[in-house]
Design a protein around this motif. Sequence first.
Motif, PDB file in Angstrom:
ATOM      1  N   LEU A  18       0.828  -1.204   0.000  1.00 27.81           N
ATOM      2  CA  LEU A  18       0.000   0.000   0.000  1.00 27.81           C
ATOM      3  C   LEU A  18       0.868   1.263   0.000  1.00 27.81           C
ATOM      4  CD1 LEU A  18      -2.724  -1.074   2.606  1.00 27.81           C
ATOM      5  CD2 LEU A  18      -2.932  -1.014   0.113  1.00 27.81           C
ATOM      6  N   VAL A  19       1.968   1.220   0.762  1.00 28.23           N
ATOM      7  CA  VAL A  19       2.860   2.374   0.816  1.00 28.23           C
ATOM      8  C   VAL A  19       3.554   2.563  -0.541  1.00 28.23           C
ATOM      9  CG1 VAL A  19       4.916   3.345   1.895  1.00 28.23           C
ATOM     10  CG2 VAL A  19       3.201   2.186   3.303  1.00 28.23           C
ATOM     11  N   GLN A  20       3.964   1.459  -1.164  1.00 27.50           N
ATOM     12  CA  GLN A  20       4.579   1.579  -2.494  1.00 27.50           C
ATOM     13  C   GLN A  20       3.589   2.153  -3.495  1.00 27.50           C
ATOM     14  OE1 GLN A  20       6.876  -1.765  -3.970  1.00 27.50           O
ATOM     15  NE2 GLN A  20       6.440  -1.214  -6.105  1.00 27.50           N
ATOM     16  N   ALA A  21       2.315   1.810  -3.361  1.00 28.53           N
ATOM     17  CA  ALA A  21       1.294   2.356  -4.250  1.00 28.53           C
ATOM     18  C   ALA A  21       1.210   3.878  -4.099  1.00 28.53           C
ATOM     19  CB  ALA A  21      -0.059   1.719  -3.953  1.00 28.53           C
ATOM     20  N   VAL A  22       1.313   4.356  -2.854  1.00 32.59           N
ATOM     21  CA  VAL A  22       1.296   5.805  -2.624  1.00 32.59           C
ATOM     22  C   VAL A  22       2.494   6.459  -3.304  1.00 32.59           C
ATOM     23  CG1 VAL A  22       1.499   7.614  -0.868  1.00 32.59           C
ATOM     24  CG2 VAL A  22       0.000   5.645  -0.464  1.00 32.59           C
TER      25      VAL A  22
END
Length: 343
Positions: free
Chosen positions: A287-291
């Motif tokens: 999820l953080v990589q998606a951000v």
Amino acid sequence: MRPGEPDPVKGLRRSPSGRVPQWVLDEEAARPAARSGLPAAGRPASGPVRKKPRRHHGRFRRILPAACSVLALAMIVSYYAFPGLVGQATAAIAGEQFHARQSGVGPASSWTAGYPPRGVEAHKAPLGRPAAVAQTSESYAFIGGDSRSGLIAYDPCRPIHFVTRPDNAPEGGRELITRAAAAASQATGLVFIDDGGTTEGYSTNRGPYQPGRYGKRWAPVLFVWATAAEQPKFVEVPVPGETNVAGLGGSQAIVGDTGSEVFVTGTVQLNAGALGETMSRPGGPALVQAVIEHEIGHVLGLGHVKDPSQLMYDRARPGVTTYAAGDLTGLARLGQGKCFPNH
């Protein structure tokens, strides 16, 4: 003629009266000169006659100042009456010249000391190609325009350098930035170079050229794990029902004499508190990589879309953790921007 002297006209042709005609005497007189290669007396030498060149230096010196004055006046009038025409002529001869958005514009260009030397790391052809998009989509938009116009991009003939300020970064945060940059590079064909860490923090007045810190080239894209104290739009603890900003991203552009714009550097701010908490959850790193990928999309020129199935939707959605068809279509276009050797 004295007695005993040879007759000088003996053997020459004579008229019926016995006299030697004058033309016979002239012809006889020319024979010795012809044999010696010298011109006969009273006759012009054979071959072209060279005329003495006329000198016009005085007239040229009088005309030159007036001609220069007329040319200078014509250039000044053309610049103020038709400023775009002057820029187009300069671009056609020497390539488009660039200057900062906020700087003044003079004839040809206004290159200032706040710019790196022209052509640093510029190549003659793009450094890479966008990956083929399996299924294209119209669900993409560009910053500063709709999905069909207003495209501003980075120069594909130069690499994009980036640095990361490690302060406040969650464990594994640096690796996620590296992976997100790799995903953007594959989608655009643009080459990203990781220059490591930096002590530079975010600033609304960040200079695109910082030779004292980064050398004589454009400043690299800056990644900062920012706190709520540094960025008022961030909150460390998500508030249910309210919009919680996880990141912010964008780039700085310069503009050329004929109106072309090109990005030269950018900044990504990541909410250190909120994303650090997300990292601790199951599936949190994805999820953080998606951000991070979403914010890099903004840096490269993508805007928000209304399609919730795309990563560039303005809110995080379950199951959308990387670039989708519309995102990839837009990124492929951004990776095929124009090369500008003069910035």
